[in-house]
Design an enzyme around this catalytic site. Structure first.
Site, mmCIF file in Angstrom:
data_model
loop_
_atom_site.group_PDB
_atom_site.id
_atom_site.type_symbol
_atom_site.label_atom_id
_atom_site.label_comp_id
_atom_site.label_asym_id
_atom_site.label_seq_id
_atom_site.Cartn_x
_atom_site.Cartn_y
_atom_site.Cartn_z
ATOM 1 N N ALA A 66 0.858 -1.181 0.000
ATOM 2 C CA ALA A 66 0.000 0.000 0.000
ATOM 3 C C ALA A 66 0.898 1.237 0.000
ATOM 4 C CB ALA A 66 -0.885 -0.017 1.237
ATOM 5 N N GLY A 109 0.179 -4.822 1.174
ATOM 6 C CA GLY A 109 -1.116 -4.798 0.493
ATOM 7 C C GLY A 109 -1.082 -5.494 -0.866
ATOM 8 N N GLU A 112 -1.456 -9.048 -0.204
ATOM 9 C CA GLU A 112 -2.878 -9.278 0.100
ATOM 10 C C GLU A 112 -3.703 -9.305 -1.187
ATOM 11 O OE1 GLU A 112 -2.937 -6.055 3.003
ATOM 12 O OE2 GLU A 112 -3.595 -7.513 4.503
ATOM 13 N N GLU A 132 4.767 -4.884 7.158
ATOM 14 C CA GLU A 132 4.020 -3.883 7.945
ATOM 15 C C GLU A 132 4.551 -3.737 9.366
ATOM 16 O OE1 GLU A 132 2.635 -5.995 5.842
ATOM 17 O OE2 GLU A 132 0.839 -5.166 4.915
HETATM 18 N N1 CAA Z 1 4.555 3.260 -0.689
HETATM 19 C C1 CAA Z 1 4.959 4.416 -1.222
HETATM 20 N N2 CAA Z 1 6.111 4.562 -1.915
HETATM 21 C C2 CAA Z 1 6.887 3.475 -2.059
HETATM 22 C C3 CAA Z 1 6.536 2.223 -1.521
HETATM 23 C C4 CAA Z 1 5.305 2.138 -0.809
HETATM 24 N N3 CAA Z 1 4.858 0.985 -0.299
HETATM 25 N N4 CAA Z 1 7.509 1.340 -1.814
HETATM 26 C C5 CAA Z 1 8.439 2.006 -2.523
HETATM 27 N N5 CAA Z 1 8.064 3.298 -2.679
HETATM 28 C C6 CAA Z 1 8.795 4.352 -3.391
HETATM 29 C C7 CAA Z 1 10.014 4.801 -2.623
HETATM 30 O O1 CAA Z 1 9.646 5.781 -1.650
HETATM 31 C C8 CAA Z 1 10.870 5.360 -3.721
HETATM 32 O O2 CAA Z 1 10.412 6.633 -4.076
HETATM 33 P P1 CAA Z 1 11.467 7.834 -4.371
HETATM 34 O O3 CAA Z 1 12.220 7.386 -5.589
HETATM 35 O O4 CAA Z 1 10.610 9.013 -4.606
HETATM 36 O O5 CAA Z 1 12.330 7.916 -3.153
HETATM 37 C C9 CAA Z 1 10.570 4.434 -4.898
HETATM 38 O O6 CAA Z 1 9.326 3.816 -4.593
HETATM 39 C C10 CAA Z 1 11.609 3.359 -5.074
HETATM 40 O O7 CAA Z 1 11.731 2.658 -3.847
HETATM 41 P P2 CAA Z 1 13.164 2.396 -3.130
HETATM 42 O O8 CAA Z 1 14.137 3.456 -3.483
HETATM 43 O O9 CAA Z 1 12.894 2.164 -1.684
HETATM 44 O O10 CAA Z 1 13.591 1.043 -3.857
HETATM 45 P P3 CAA Z 1 14.576 -0.072 -3.324
HETATM 46 O O11 CAA Z 1 14.810 -0.991 -4.474
HETATM 47 O O12 CAA Z 1 15.746 0.518 -2.630
HETATM 48 O O13 CAA Z 1 13.734 -0.876 -2.181
HETATM 49 C C11 CAA Z 1 11.789 -1.973 -1.270
HETATM 50 C C12 CAA Z 1 12.604 -1.635 -2.537
HETATM 51 C C13 CAA Z 1 12.602 -2.889 -0.358
HETATM 52 C C14 CAA Z 1 10.518 -2.677 -1.729
HETATM 53 C C15 CAA Z 1 11.456 -0.673 -0.524
HETATM 54 O O14 CAA Z 1 10.937 0.277 -1.446
HETATM 55 C C16 CAA Z 1 10.435 -0.825 0.570
HETATM 56 O O15 CAA Z 1 10.751 -1.315 1.646
HETATM 57 N N6 CAA Z 1 9.174 -0.413 0.313
HETATM 58 C C17 CAA Z 1 8.096 -0.484 1.301
HETATM 59 C C18 CAA Z 1 7.567 -1.886 1.463
HETATM 60 C C19 CAA Z 1 6.493 -1.945 2.513
HETATM 61 O O16 CAA Z 1 6.721 -1.647 3.687
HETATM 62 N N7 CAA Z 1 5.273 -2.319 2.114
HETATM 63 C C20 CAA Z 1 4.113 -2.421 3.004
HETATM 64 C C21 CAA Z 1 3.302 -1.167 2.928
HETATM 65 S S1 CAA Z 1 2.058 -1.070 4.183
HETATM 66 C C22 CAA Z 1 0.759 -1.999 3.616
HETATM 67 O O17 CAA Z 1 0.823 -2.564 2.552
HETATM 68 C C23 CAA Z 1 -0.450 -2.040 4.539
HETATM 69 C C24 CAA Z 1 -1.579 -2.921 4.130
HETATM 70 O O18 CAA Z 1 -1.656 -4.067 4.543
HETATM 71 C C25 CAA Z 1 -2.677 -2.417 3.337
#
Ligand code: CAA
Length: 258
Positions: A66, A109, A112, A132
């Protein structure tokens, strides 16, 4: 091909394809994207020219969860009033088969979303997980429930607590995904499965999904009663007559979905 704000959609050979399309943020699912996915699926669910749906990302990522930036300032009351996850409930009511074709990250998400689909085809590069816990939250769209049903309590807790990513191979060995193929073959494999299902008798496909879903949440006895009624109901269809007649006449059946 139709371009919406967050997804691209097209249909081919009776298969409707939804491609997540926010590559700059690794296809993070914002609310607009969830709405567009659901609207498209519900439209296709009523459209006779679509028999099966595929949800996919791009060659590098399915989706990284998400949209964290969108959620960061939410509070409990705003989420309750938004009814944040209501659309995910509607996903469970889609009658036609949905296949997730997954390359790369499939997190939070997005995991999911994939688990809400009926089948998952994964690339060898796919990584599934619920990070999460690292954000001080937890899955809210079925993650704890669906993963536990698939893997059992202890394994689900391990993945949900540690927040680590499982490989496609591990996911396959533990009943989470259906098939693992080379990354460049993921979409092709999903399409192959979709085309094959699209050729089956539509009412059989539909009622099989309903019966299997029933078996997940109900006792064996209750689910079997439900299955039996669906079995009887198929004998009210033209396709049952055609399917059995074609077998006896040693020819291919022509199904109409009626
Ligand atoms: N939401 C918003 N933006 C996101 C994102 C997310 N879930 N995942 C990645 N992005 C964005 C980053 O902020 C980044 O943007 P900028 O270039 O503007 O900085 C861009 O996408 C590229 O991401 P990274 O530079 O972080 O890429 P990476 O290859 O170094 O890392 C990753 C990849 C390990 C997937 C890392 O992006 C990450 O940890 N992302 C978040 C994953 C996460 O926590 N997901 C769960 C979300 S909560 C949820 O889903 C709740 C639910 O149950 C509904």
């Amino acid at each position: 091909m139709s371009n919406k704000e967050t997804i691209q959609t097209w249909t081919e050979d009776g298969v409707g394809v939804i491609q997540l399309n926010r590559p700059k943020v690794l296809n993070a699912l914002n609310r607009k994207m969830v709405t567009e996915i659901l609207q498209t699926m519900e439209e296709w669910d009523r459209d006779d020219s679509v028999s099966v749906m595929i949800v996919t990302g791009n060659a590098k990522v399915f989706a990284a969860g998400a949209d964290i930036a969108e959620m960061a300032e939410d509070d409990a009351i705003s989420l309750e009033l938004l009814n944040q996850f209501a659309e995910w409930d509607r996903l469970a009511w889609v009658k036609k088969p949905i296949i997730a074709a997954v390359n790369g990250y499939c997190l939070g998400g997005a995991f999911e979303l994939a688990l809400s689909c009926d089948l998952i085809v994964a690339g060898e590069n796919a990584q599934f997980g619920f990070p999460e816990v690292n954000l001080g939250v937890m899955p809210g769209a079925g993650g704890t429930v669906r993963l536990t049903k698939l893997m059992g309590r202890a394994k689900a807790l391990e993945w949900l607590w540690l927040g680590e990513y499982m490989t496609a191979k591990y996911a396959n060995e533990n009943g989470v995904v259906n098939r693992v193929v080379a990354p460049e073959l993921v979409f092709e494999e999903a399409l192959k499965m979709a085309r094959k299902i699209a050729k089956q008798a539509p009412l059989s496909v539909r009622l099989i999904k309903e019966s299997v879903n029933k078996s997940v949440d109900h006792s064996v006895y209750e689910a079997m009663q439900f299955e039996r009624k669906n079995f009887y109901m198929l004998f009210a269809s033209e396709d049952q007559k055609e399917g059995m007649k074609a077998f006896v006449e040693k020819r291919k059946p022509q199904f109409k979905g009626k």
